[in-house]
Design a protein around this motif. Structure first.
Motif, PDB file in Angstrom:
ATOM      1  N   LYS A  36      26.729 -32.280 -51.304  1.00 45.70           N
ATOM      2  CA  LYS A  36      26.852 -32.649 -52.702  1.00 45.70           C
ATOM      3  C   LYS A  36      26.642 -31.454 -53.599  1.00 45.70           C
ATOM      4  O   LYS A  36      25.804 -30.601 -53.314  1.00 45.70           O
ATOM      5  CB  LYS A  36      25.823 -33.734 -53.020  1.00 45.70           C
ATOM      6  CG  LYS A  36      26.266 -34.705 -54.084  1.00 45.70           C
ATOM      7  CD  LYS A  36      25.384 -35.929 -54.101  1.00 45.70           C
ATOM      8  CE  LYS A  36      25.722 -36.838 -55.253  1.00 45.70           C
ATOM      9  NZ  LYS A  36      26.942 -37.583 -55.038  1.00 45.70           N
ATOM     10  N   LEU A  37      27.424 -31.392 -54.678  1.00 48.72           N
ATOM     11  CA  LEU A  37      27.264 -30.352 -55.676  1.00 48.72           C
ATOM     12  C   LEU A  37      27.062 -31.023 -57.023  1.00 48.72           C
ATOM     13  O   LEU A  37      27.613 -32.088 -57.268  1.00 48.72           O
ATOM     14  CB  LEU A  37      28.522 -29.470 -55.719  1.00 48.72           C
ATOM     15  CG  LEU A  37      28.794 -28.650 -54.454  1.00 48.72           C
ATOM     16  CD1 LEU A  37      30.224 -28.161 -54.434  1.00 48.72           C
ATOM     17  CD2 LEU A  37      27.833 -27.485 -54.381  1.00 48.72           C
ATOM     18  N   PRO A  38      26.278 -30.421 -57.919  1.00 47.44           N
ATOM     19  CA  PRO A  38      25.964 -31.078 -59.186  1.00 47.44           C
ATOM     20  C   PRO A  38      27.030 -30.855 -60.259  1.00 47.44           C
ATOM     21  O   PRO A  38      26.857 -31.267 -61.397  1.00 47.44           O
ATOM     22  CB  PRO A  38      24.658 -30.393 -59.594  1.00 47.44           C
ATOM     23  CG  PRO A  38      24.780 -29.025 -59.028  1.00 47.44           C
ATOM     24  CD  PRO A  38      25.584 -29.141 -57.766  1.00 47.44           C
ATOM     25  N   THR A  39      28.153 -30.242 -59.868  1.00 44.33           N
ATOM     26  CA  THR A  39      29.101 -29.672 -60.825  1.00 44.33           C
ATOM     27  C   THR A  39      29.652 -30.653 -61.855  1.00 44.33           C
ATOM     28  O   THR A  39      29.818 -30.308 -63.016  1.00 44.33           O
ATOM     29  CB  THR A  39      30.256 -29.049 -60.034  1.00 44.33           C
ATOM     30  OG1 THR A  39      29.684 -28.308 -58.968  1.00 44.33           O
ATOM     31  CG2 THR A  39      31.099 -28.156 -60.884  1.00 44.33           C
ATOM     32  N   LEU A  40      29.979 -31.873 -61.460  1.00 42.41           N
ATOM     33  CA  LEU A  40      30.582 -32.822 -62.416  1.00 42.41           C
ATOM     34  C   LEU A  40      29.592 -33.906 -62.835  1.00 42.41           C
ATOM     35  O   LEU A  40      29.992 -35.013 -63.196  1.00 42.41           O
ATOM     36  CB  LEU A  40      31.842 -33.462 -61.816  1.00 42.41           C
ATOM     37  CG  LEU A  40      33.007 -32.511 -61.530  1.00 42.41           C
ATOM     38  CD1 LEU A  40      34.216 -33.297 -61.059  1.00 42.41           C
ATOM     39  CD2 LEU A  40      33.383 -31.698 -62.763  1.00 42.41           C
ATOM     40  N   ARG A  41      28.302 -33.570 -62.788  1.00 43.10           N
ATOM     41  CA  ARG A  41      27.298 -34.551 -63.188  1.00 43.10           C
ATOM     42  C   ARG A  41      27.548 -35.017 -64.614  1.00 43.10           C
ATOM     43  O   ARG A  41      27.770 -34.198 -65.500  1.00 43.10           O
ATOM     44  CB  ARG A  41      25.905 -33.938 -63.076  1.00 43.10           C
ATOM     45  CG  ARG A  41      24.939 -34.811 -62.317  1.00 43.10           C
ATOM     46  CD  ARG A  41      23.648 -34.103 -62.149  1.00 43.10           C
ATOM     47  NE  ARG A  41      23.214 -33.521 -63.420  1.00 43.10           N
ATOM     48  CZ  ARG A  41      22.282 -32.582 -63.524  1.00 43.10           C
ATOM     49  NH1 ARG A  41      21.711 -32.113 -62.463  1.00 43.10           N
ATOM     50  NH2 ARG A  41      21.933 -32.113 -64.708  1.00 43.10           N
ATOM     51  N   GLY A  42      27.511 -36.308 -64.816  1.00 44.23           N
ATOM     52  CA  GLY A  42      27.692 -36.836 -66.162  1.00 44.23           C
ATOM     53  C   GLY A  42      29.142 -37.009 -66.572  1.00 44.23           C
ATOM     54  O   GLY A  42      29.419 -37.444 -67.678  1.00 44.23           O
ATOM     55  N   ARG A  43      30.075 -36.657 -65.695  1.00 49.72           N
ATOM     56  CA  ARG A  43      31.500 -36.895 -65.997  1.00 49.72           C
ATOM     57  C   ARG A  43      31.934 -38.155 -65.272  1.00 49.72           C
ATOM     58  O   ARG A  43      31.515 -38.413 -64.153  1.00 49.72           O
ATOM     59  CB  ARG A  43      32.355 -35.731 -65.535  1.00 49.72           C
ATOM     60  CG  ARG A  43      31.897 -34.407 -66.088  1.00 49.72           C
ATOM     61  CD  ARG A  43      32.931 -33.817 -67.005  1.00 49.72           C
ATOM     62  NE  ARG A  43      32.337 -32.729 -67.769  1.00 49.72           N
ATOM     63  CZ  ARG A  43      33.039 -31.753 -68.315  1.00 49.72           C
ATOM     64  NH1 ARG A  43      34.333 -31.723 -68.192  1.00 49.72           N
ATOM     65  NH2 ARG A  43      32.439 -30.824 -69.023  1.00 49.72           N
ATOM     66  N   TYR A 307      37.325 -29.725 -59.804  1.00 46.07           N
ATOM     67  CA  TYR A 307      36.475 -28.677 -60.350  1.00 46.07           C
ATOM     68  C   TYR A 307      37.248 -27.817 -61.350  1.00 46.07           C
ATOM     69  O   TYR A 307      36.769 -27.537 -62.446  1.00 46.07           O
ATOM     70  CB  TYR A 307      35.917 -27.805 -59.222  1.00 46.07           C
ATOM     71  CG  TYR A 307      35.286 -26.521 -59.713  1.00 46.07           C
ATOM     72  CD1 TYR A 307      34.133 -26.546 -60.494  1.00 46.07           C
ATOM     73  CD2 TYR A 307      35.849 -25.283 -59.420  1.00 46.07           C
ATOM     74  CE1 TYR A 307      33.563 -25.371 -60.960  1.00 46.07           C
ATOM     75  CE2 TYR A 307      35.288 -24.107 -59.891  1.00 46.07           C
ATOM     76  CZ  TYR A 307      34.146 -24.156 -60.656  1.00 46.07           C
ATOM     77  OH  TYR A 307      33.590 -22.992 -61.140  1.00 46.07           O
ATOM     78  N   GLY A 311      35.608 -28.844 -64.475  1.00 40.23           N
ATOM     79  CA  GLY A 311      34.330 -28.153 -64.289  1.00 40.23           C
ATOM     80  C   GLY A 311      33.846 -27.370 -65.492  1.00 40.23           C
ATOM     81  O   GLY A 311      32.659 -27.151 -65.642  1.00 40.23           O
ATOM     82  N   GLY A 312      34.756 -26.924 -66.346  1.00 37.79           N
ATOM     83  CA  GLY A 312      34.335 -26.090 -67.467  1.00 37.79           C
ATOM     84  C   GLY A 312      34.643 -26.724 -68.805  1.00 37.79           C
ATOM     85  O   GLY A 312      34.888 -27.924 -68.890  1.00 37.79           O
ATOM     86  N   ASN A 313      34.679 -25.885 -69.830  1.00 41.44           N
ATOM     87  CA  ASN A 313      34.999 -26.419 -71.147  1.00 41.44           C
ATOM     88  C   ASN A 313      36.503 -26.542 -71.342  1.00 41.44           C
ATOM     89  O   ASN A 313      36.974 -27.185 -72.252  1.00 41.44           O
ATOM     90  CB  ASN A 313      34.387 -25.531 -72.246  1.00 41.44           C
ATOM     91  CG  ASN A 313      34.963 -24.126 -72.220  1.00 41.44           C
ATOM     92  OD1 ASN A 313      35.535 -23.707 -71.222  1.00 41.44           O
ATOM     93  ND2 ASN A 313      34.818 -23.413 -73.310  1.00 41.44           N
ATOM     94  N   GLU A 314      37.262 -25.875 -70.483  1.00 41.11           N
ATOM     95  CA  GLU A 314      38.709 -26.019 -70.504  1.00 41.11           C
ATOM     96  C   GLU A 314      39.214 -25.771 -69.082  1.00 41.11           C
ATOM     97  O   GLU A 314      38.542 -25.135 -68.282  1.00 41.11           O
ATOM     98  CB  GLU A 314      39.348 -25.036 -71.486  1.00 41.11           C
ATOM     99  CG  GLU A 314      39.009 -23.588 -71.198  1.00 41.11           C
ATOM    100  CD  GLU A 314      39.659 -22.659 -72.224  1.00 41.11           C
ATOM    101  OE1 GLU A 314      40.101 -21.583 -71.822  1.00 41.11           O
ATOM    102  OE2 GLU A 314      39.719 -23.036 -73.418  1.00 41.11           O
TER     103      GLU A 314
END
Lengths: 336, 190
Positions: A36-43, A307, A311-314
């Motif tokens: 597991k990776l926390p990268t998209l937490r909350g999406r 990702y 994963g980012g702002n854009e």
């Protein structure tokens, strides 16, 4: 910036290589005790499936969960769609719930394009297969598997498939997998040969960046990979070939045909396989067949796409407008 | 790590040269052996890009001192960063954990520059998903101050007091063709 993944034709060579390289790193997460990776937490990601699918839906769900996204699964059966709700209303309902991305599979070609470009929703749209149009993540996972097999896991990083020959055999007419693969493999520098009975070759194929042949045997010896497609009976409303036996004798892959392929060449199949029809059990179970690896690759590739888009702002993928082919099919979805 | 985002300033002056870096790494290696009482269970994990090369150099020096093989790997922290949402997704680097894992071992994280401390926080989170070390320590080539989190280094190559208008750039032979640490001024438009 390109926010959606609608068609494999929208990807530049650099985008495609970036996705494949990212997927190689994602694949390593699968070897860890905590996958597991926390990268998209909350999406929040919605899997919007209007058409039956097992492996694609489960694969997307696994990818989303490994990146810690919140996942909502939606299947048309048992939803308001069966009560007559339109795609627009379904989309706006999801938008009102604050969804960040929609993974959509739809029976109508162009439905994901319509969803992404209609202004109904703000979220990213990822095409998980639309009608007979496109299935970009399938093409990416095929390219991932192929690149790894032909070049080696480490040596493959940063490289494309320049100069490789891929033969795609079977029901090209109904296959979104074939269309996506032709687009992506061409972008990655590979040469594609489509092999099918004339009745299963689509009109307009001469404008595709590939060759067409009606004879499987003559292409085998020159192929680095042979991709077998399932005959899609559920999309057929006419007789496209006389008998199954004749089809499988002329276009099926058996052990004897596999032996005529170059030693390094692999057999690919997007699944589900119909053993005895397009592929014999001997070939399907041989170590040269990558069907299982393709499924594993699917999760890594979808993690990479999620990702890079979310994963980012854009998004990290460059912008290249969808081909006109996409635009013209969009009306089909609208009318539906 | 944070220094990588800045292009090297043209008027940058070197604060550490090749021989200084080699000496500093030798000293850190001895300190690791001393503090870890022989470094039996040490695992070195470099943070990409330049931390990995420093970890490999440090491992070579530790092997000279202890005459034992020192496990060395890399730990990519990209997907654990707290500023992921503030910029486009970055390309991922390699995470390579040595074969025996990190459970019950002394993990020494290695990075080039310690600045805000956010990279190290992300690294601690990443470690958490990989295993449970006996202890975690931090070795950096340069500590430039300006911490934003309660994090400190156990082994510091050089303490370099800086202002926020300055940039610190570490160049290593493996990546950049030469060994040096440059202190420069941030371009005015940043």
């Amino acid at each position: 910036m390109q926010r959606h993944l609608i068609s494999a034709a929208d990807l530049t060579r650099d985008d495609a290589v970036l996705i494949l390289d990212t997927a190689e790193e994602m694949a390593r997460v699968a070897d860890r005790p905590i996958k597991k990776l926390p990268t998209l937490r909350g999406r929040t990601v919605v899997n919007l499936f209007f058409e039956d699918s097992t492996r694609t839906r489960i694969s997307f769900e696994a990818a989303e969960k490994r990146l810690s996204a919140d996942v909502i699964n939606f299947t048309a059966k048992g939803s308001s769609v069966s009560k007559g709700e339109s795609l627009k209303d379904t989309a706006q309902t999801l938008e009102a719930m604050g969804v960040d991305a929609v993974v959509i599979r739809h029976g109508a070609s162009g439905a994901p394009y319509r969803l992404a470009n209609s202004g109904w929703i703000d979220s990213a749209v990822i095409n998980a297969g639309d009608g007979t149009h496109q299935h970009p993540t399938q093409a990416l996972l095929d390219a991932f598997t192929l690149r790894r097999r032909l070049l080696g896991r480490e040596a493959a990083l940063g490289r494309d498939l320049a100069g490789r020959r891929v033969t795609v055999v079977g029901d090209i007419l109904h296959s979104r997998v074939a269309r996506s693969n032709v687009d992506l493999l061409h972008t990655l520098g590979a040469e594609v040969v489509l092999v099918a009975p004339p009745t299963l070759v689509p009109v307009g194929v001469e404008s595709w960046p590939c060759e067409v042949s009606y004879d499987l045997d003559s292409t085998l010896a020159k192929s680095d990979a042979v991709m077998m497609l399932r005959v899609q009976r559920e999309r057929m409303n006419a007789a496209f070939f006389p008998t199954e036996r004749e089809y499988s004798r002329r276009y099926g892959l058996d052990g004897e045909r596999m032996a005529r392929m170059p030693e390094h060449a692999v057999v690919m199949h997007p699944g589900p396989m119909v053993r005895g029809m397009e592929i014999t059990a001997e070939v399907a179970d041989s170590p040269r067949c990558t069907a299982i690896e393709q499924v594993t690759a699917g999760v890594s590739v979808r993690m990479a796409v999620l990702y890079l888009l979310l994963g980012g702002n854009e998004p990290a993928l460059s912008r290249q407008p969808s081909a006109e082919r996409t635009a013209s099919t969009a009306h089909a979805a609208e009318e539906k | 790590m944070d220094s990588h985002a800045n292009p090297p300033a043209t008027d940058a002056r070197p604060v550490l040269e090749g021989p200084d870096i080699a000496r500093v790494l030798t000293r850190i290696a001895h300190e690791v052996v001393e503090r870890a009482r022989g470094a039996d269970d040490v695992v070195l994990l470099g943070i990409p890009t330049r931390g990995v090369f420093l970890a490999q150099r440090l491992a070579a020096k530790l092997e000279q001192i202890t005459d034992r093989k020192i496990p060395v790997g890399s730990l990519d922290i990209t997907m654990y960063r707290d500023d992921l949402r503030l910029q486009p997704p970055r390309a991922l680097a390699r995470t390579e954990i040595p074969g025996d894992g990190i459970d019950g071992r002394l993990v020494v994280l290695v990075d080039d520059v310690l600045f805000s401390g956010r990279t190290i926080r992300a690294a601690l989170d990443a470690l958490n998903d990989i295993g449970r070390p006996r202890a975690v320590q931090l070795a950096v080539l340069v500590d430039r101050g300006h911490r934003e989190l309660p994090i400190r280094a156990d082994y510091v190559g050089k303490n370099l007091p800086t202002s926020l208008r300055e940039t610190v750039k570490v160049l290593l032979a493996e990546e950049d063709g030469r060994d040096t640490v440059l202190l420069g001024a941030k371009p005015a438009d940043q």
